[in-house]
Design an enzyme around this catalytic site. Structure first.
Site, PDB file in Angstrom:
ATOM      1  N   CYS A  86       0.842  -1.208   0.000  1.00 29.20           N
ATOM      2  CA  CYS A  86       0.000   0.000   0.000  1.00 29.20           C
ATOM      3  C   CYS A  86       0.875   1.256   0.000  1.00 29.20           C
ATOM      4  O   CYS A  86       1.615   1.488  -0.947  1.00 29.20           O
ATOM      5  CB  CYS A  86      -0.956  -0.061   1.192  1.00 29.20           C
ATOM      6  N   HIS A 203      -3.033  -5.763   0.976  1.00 28.24           N
ATOM      7  CA  HIS A 203      -2.501  -5.885   2.335  1.00 28.24           C
ATOM      8  C   HIS A 203      -2.349  -7.352   2.747  1.00 28.24           C
ATOM      9  O   HIS A 203      -3.308  -7.938   3.257  1.00 28.24           O
ATOM     10  CB  HIS A 203      -3.461  -5.207   3.322  1.00 28.24           C
ATOM     11  N   GLU A 205      -0.877  -8.468   5.323  1.00 24.96           N
ATOM     12  CA  GLU A 205      -0.991  -8.563   6.789  1.00 24.96           C
ATOM     13  C   GLU A 205      -2.448  -8.598   7.250  1.00 24.96           C
ATOM     14  O   GLU A 205      -2.731  -8.954   8.384  1.00 24.96           O
ATOM     15  CB  GLU A 205      -0.224  -7.407   7.455  1.00 24.96           C
TER      16      GLU A 205
END
Lengths: 237, 89
Positions: A86, A203, A205
């Site tokens: 990002c 993302h 994560e």
């Protein structure tokens, strides 16, 4: 393998990455402040998402010239691994560690949604545990994720197999409808020519535990950890 | 010395903000509107011996940070320090 998670003023995914690395993967990890130039103890540096320096001027522009990113140039030249997600991807482009640039989404909306990613390159340390054409599901959350590169750099990227992920349908077809932000040729993630710097808008994560809706993000970390075991990086420490 | 930097998206790069503003103006009845692009203005005040030197330094600032050469063009304009401040603001 030792991870560093960089924190700029305005970063917001730092704690998520730190949590996934320490609590899900059980690997050593520390935060790296944006003024810190010492990366010598790290194997992989993470540039997380957020709004570094408030996205002033352009997303990632000021962070791209910060002390830690200057130090990153040498870290990368020595073969260290870098993953930018990002805002981290935007920073890597602004720092010229990756080609191209990210601009305002074509729809002008901030997009926060799950996306499907078709895997195009399984030769990188981050993707070698994947299959060519495999479809991963990870969320995006950005207002400026439209990837742009001029025709000549784009041609070079294709020649060097630098395009890693494209936005796709659930079955892996790369279509205009599957493109959430107007990115050139649905590009969602790329690597540098040496293959040790990965930038992607999604993302990983936020897709690292079943309770969060999926674990495809872990596959990037597991590939990387596997790569390091095989090339003996663990033994060198 | 004061230099005004005008940063704009390069021709050929789709300006989605400009397109949205243009649609809004058309909605307000400005039928004569044919094109509109959104850019940004950065005013730089610096110590420099000559206007040429000031331009050169600000040009360097643009290349290193103020503009992204992949997406943007920039133009520089000297702002006359003798002009009343209200006029240049």
């Amino acid at each position: 393998m030792r991870f560093g998670v960089v924190v700029f003023p305005g970063t917001w995914s730092d704690c998520d990455f730190h949590y996934v690395i320490s609590e899900v993967l059980h690997e050593p990890v520390r935060y790296v402040w944006h003024r810190d130039r010492n990366l010598a103890d790290l194997d992989c540096v993470i540039l997380p998402g957020g709004f570094s320096y408030g996205d002033y001027l352009r997303a990632g522009a000021v962070a791209g010239k910060s002390p830690v990113v200057e130090a990153l140039q040498e870290f990368v030249a020595k073969g260290g691994y870098v993953l930018g997600s990002c805002n981290g991807f935007q920073i890597l482009c602004e720092a010229r560690l990756l080609p191209g640039a990210l601009m305002r989404n074509e729809c002008l909306q901030y997009r926060c949604q799950p996306t499907h990613l078709a895997v195009e390159n399984v030769e990188t340390a981050f993707t070698r545990g994947l299959r060519l054409g495999q479809v991963l599901t990870m969320p995006i959350s950005h207002g400026e994720g439209k990837y742009h590169a001029d025709p000549e750099p784009l041609r070079e990227m294709k020649e060097r197999n630098q395009i890693v992920f494209r936005y796709a349908e659930a079955d892996g077809r790369v279509t205009r409808a599957a493109n959430p932000n107007g990115s050139l040729e649905n590009i969602a993630g790329i690597v540098n020519p040496a293959g040790n710097v990965l930038g992607l808008m999604p993302h990983p994560e936020r897709a690292a535990e079943a309770a969060m809706g999926g674990t495809d993000g872990l596959l990037l970390f597991q590939s990387l950890l596997g790569s390091l075991v095989e090339d003996g990086s663990f033994l060198k420490r | 010395m004061r230099v005004r930097v005008l940063v704009r998206l390069k021709p050929g790069i789709l300006d989605v903000q400009g397109a949205a503003v243009k649609r809004a103006l058309a909605g307000l009845g400005f039928a004569e509107l044919t094109d509109l692009r959104v850019g940004k203005v950065i005013e730089v005040e610096l110590d420099a011996s000559t206007p040429e030197r000031a331009r050169e330094r600000v040009g360097e600032m643009c290349r290193q940070l103020l503009a992204n050469p992949i997406l943007e063009d920039y133009t520089l304009e000297m702002v006359d320090d003798l002009a009343p401040r209200g006029a240049v603001r």
